[in-house]
Enzyme design. Structure first.
Site, short mmCIF file in Angstrom:
data_model
loop_
_atom_site.label_atom_id
_atom_site.label_comp_id
_atom_site.label_asym_id
_atom_site.label_seq_id
_atom_site.Cartn_x
_atom_site.Cartn_y
_atom_site.Cartn_z
N GLU A 35 53.35 34.35 31.38
CA GLU A 35 53.83 33.77 32.64
C GLU A 35 54.72 32.55 32.43
O GLU A 35 55.61 32.27 33.24
CB GLU A 35 52.65 33.39 33.54
CG GLU A 35 51.87 34.58 34.08
CD GLU A 35 50.73 35.03 33.17
OE1 GLU A 35 49.95 35.91 33.58
OE2 GLU A 35 50.62 34.47 32.05
N PHE A 97 35.83 34.58 39.89
CA PHE A 97 36.57 35.04 38.72
C PHE A 97 38.06 34.79 38.91
O PHE A 97 38.64 35.15 39.94
CB PHE A 97 36.31 36.53 38.50
CG PHE A 97 37.09 37.13 37.35
CD1 PHE A 97 36.81 36.75 36.05
CD2 PHE A 97 38.10 38.05 37.59
CE1 PHE A 97 37.54 37.28 34.99
CE2 PHE A 97 38.81 38.60 36.55
CZ PHE A 97 38.54 38.21 35.24
N GLN A 98 38.68 34.16 37.94
CA GLN A 98 40.10 33.83 37.94
C GLN A 98 40.49 33.01 39.17
O GLN A 98 41.60 33.15 39.71
CB GLN A 98 40.96 35.09 37.82
CG GLN A 98 40.86 35.74 36.44
CD GLN A 98 41.90 36.80 36.19
OE1 GLN A 98 42.41 37.42 37.12
NE2 GLN A 98 42.22 37.04 34.92
N LYS A 147 44.29 37.09 48.25
CA LYS A 147 44.38 38.54 48.11
C LYS A 147 44.14 39.25 49.44
O LYS A 147 44.82 40.23 49.76
CB LYS A 147 43.38 39.03 47.06
CG LYS A 147 43.52 40.53 46.75
CD LYS A 147 42.67 40.94 45.57
CE LYS A 147 42.90 42.42 45.23
NZ LYS A 147 42.12 42.85 44.04
N MET A 460 62.65 16.79 14.97
CA MET A 460 62.81 15.49 15.60
C MET A 460 61.62 14.58 15.29
O MET A 460 61.79 13.37 15.07
CB MET A 460 63.00 15.63 17.11
CG MET A 460 63.36 14.33 17.81
SD MET A 460 64.94 13.64 17.26
CE MET A 460 66.08 14.49 18.34
#
Length: 564
Positions: A35, A97-98, A147, A460
């Protein structure tokens, strides 16, 4: 909304939004491998075109993987809309969940965000999100939808009515402030135009070129503003800041007037703020009123769209007639530019100079290519040694400094403008953070080109360890060349992903290798440029000190004539 491409990855909570995508004939969905890649690709798409980039993710870890791109877009004023799924309304707050409170998590790093639980609210929220992202100071907007809201039926009409009380960005500058700015410009003897990324977001390039020609004032372009007026212009002094040119840094320090357009007086430009441009009055124009006076007080503050500000200012200067005579000042700053050019010394022992690689990459690819950099030494060399002549030809992570930005952002830029050559310029450290998106590029026919500046180090950080930590190289050796083996072998890695893999280790092979890469357009190309690990980025203003203490090279400060 004009959306053509969406970058994302499905999951349980966002699945109801993904199902209809199978039937879409107009909307292209690019399935990423992470993602974070979706978010940076949306940024690259937006930065290359000025349109709103779009990414999608599911709830929980899918949404939290967008946090870095959202923060990056927020810092660099990139217009993106992120659409995320959320657990069902009844489960919110139960540690389902999630489940993650992505609205709360992203509140400080988005321009605005939504949690939608009612399907009737979805159309207006989406319309508002695109409007907010693309107007005023551009930025990221997140729309989190439960959802169950995605699964329910609702009445749909487009465009939906929406009302945003209090959101009225000022685009037209106040006439009195424009007149005051014109007055200061006419009175100045050592003015400098300080041009930043806000000018690019406002599409103000032609207007700024006209202003420069009219006023004949030297100008500098920041890391985010590269290309807004062509580098080849005789009044261009280079990039200011920590790794800016001596001429650019010193001109700001010695100016009696700074005309700051679309900039925010970032610490990387100002150095020690209390010592920045001590002799200068400041005209500061920005679309975001919160930026004006935040770091440096403005003698003439102007709130407005940069293009409109420049148009009005140019008109006011024309109407005023004769401008100041800046010829002596222009001659002085031109002398600094001639005496202290941005350059480099070839490494000992025949090692490949990374600066030379970037010089040749820019020369052979040309001004119509797009160059997308990760973060680190390679980013600074790309900003210094590639000549930019058009806005949006240079894309990088400026404010947040996000390693891993280049490959997915280049993917987004190439998806937006498939006819252009798009280079991802990466370090071996950055490249290993997001190179999985090469698979996305291969499968979706997005043939980017990747130049890996491979010094087997976090370059760097290593430079800072060399200069400030007595050469104690704590955990910066990436061991990409270890016991006679390449770990990983970037050529084999590229080929495993279905890309063309090339390697270059000698200066005499650079042109042929780049030309070969430019000839390959049916798949992505990765070039492993094995370069000197001891190369450093110069000039440099060490962190926290005055810009007056700029170093031209290690241990070398510019030598000013008496009286300068």
């Amino acid at each position: 909304m004009g959306v053509e491409v969406v970058f994302g990855m499905p999951g349980g909570a966002i699945l109801p939004a993904y199902d209809p995508l199978m039937d879409s004939t107009r909307l292209r969905h690019v399935l990423v491998r992470h993602e974070q890649g979706a978010g940076h690709a949306a940024e690259g798409y937006a930065a290359a075109t000025g349109k709103v980039g779009v990414c999608m993710a599911t709830s929980g870890p899918g949404a939290t993987n967008l946090v870095t791109p959202l923060a990056d877009a927020h810092m660099d004023s990139v217009p993106i809309v992120a659409i995320t799924g959320q657990v069902g309304s009844a489960a919110i707050g139960t540690d389902a969940f999630q489940e993650a409170d992505i609205r709360g998590i992203t509140m400080p790093i988005t321009k605005h965000n939504y949690l939608i639980t009612d399907p009737d609210d979805i159309p207006a929220a989406i319309a508002e999100a695109f409007h907010i992202a693309s107007t005023g100071r551009p930025g990221p907007v997140l729309v989190d939808i439960t959802k169950d809201a995605l699964q329910q039926l609702t009445q749909f009409a487009w465009p939906p009515p929406f009302d945003l009380p209090g959101y009225r960005p000022t685009t037209r500058p106040h006439g009195k402030q424009i007149r005051e700015a014109a007055k200061l410009i006419r009175e100045a003897r050592r003015p400098v135009l300080y041009l930043g990324g806000g000018a690019i977001r406002a599409e103000a390039g032609p207007e700024l070129a006209e202003l420069v020609e009219l006023a004949q004032i030297p100008f500098v372009t920041t890391l985010m503003g590269r290309g807004i007026v062509p580098d080849s212009h005789p009044l261009h002094l280079g990039m200011p800041g920590m790794h800016g040119s001596v001429a650019a840094v010193t001109s700001l320090q010695k100016a009696d007037l700074i005309i700051a357009l679309g900039v925010r007086f970032d610490d990387r430009v100002t150095g020690k703020l209390s010592t920045f441009a001590p002799l200068a009055k400041v005209i500061h124009a920005d679309i975001d009123p919160a930026e004006i006076g935040k770091n440096r007080a403005a003698d003439v503050p102007i709130v407005g769209d940069c293009k409109q500000v420049v148009l009005e200012l140019t008109r006011a200067l024309r109407e005023a007639g004769a401008l100041g005579d800046y010829s002596a000042w222009c001659e002085e700053v031109s002398g600094w530019r001639s005496r202290y050019p941005v350059g480099y010394t070839a490494p000992a022992g025949g090692a490949l100079a990374p600066q030379y690689v970037l010089e040749r990459l820019g020369e052979l690819s040309g001004p119509e290519a797009t160059y997308v950099a990760g973060v680190g030494q390679h980013q600074m060399w790309a900003a210094q040694f590639v000549a930019y002549s058009r806005p949006r030809s240079w894309i990088n992570s400026g404010g947040l400094g996000t390693m891993g930005f280049a490959v997915p952002a280049a993917m987004g830029a190439k998806a937006a403008e498939p006819e252009r050559t798009v280079w991802a310029i990466d370090g071996d450290g950055c490249f290993q953070m997001t190179n999985q998106e090469l698979a996305t590029c291969v499968i979706n026919d997005i043939p980017i080109k990747v130049a890996v500046i491979n010094n087997s180090s976090l370059g760097m950080v290593r430079q800072w360890q060399t200069l400030f930590y007595n050469e104690r190289y704590s955990n910066t050796d990436l061991h990409t060349s270890h016991n006679g083996r390449r770990i990983p072998d970037f050529v084999k890695l590229a080929e495993a992903y279905g890309c063309a893999g090339l390697r270059c280790e000698r200066a005499e092979d650079v042109d042929a290798t780049i030309a070969h890469a430019l000839d390959i357009n049916d798949r992505p190309v990765v070039i492993d440029f094995v370069v000197s690990r001891d190369a450093m980025v110069w000039p440099m203003v060490p962190a926290g000190v005055s810009n007056d203490e700029i170093l031209y090279a290690r241990g070398v400060s510019p030598v000013w004539d008496r009286g300068e």
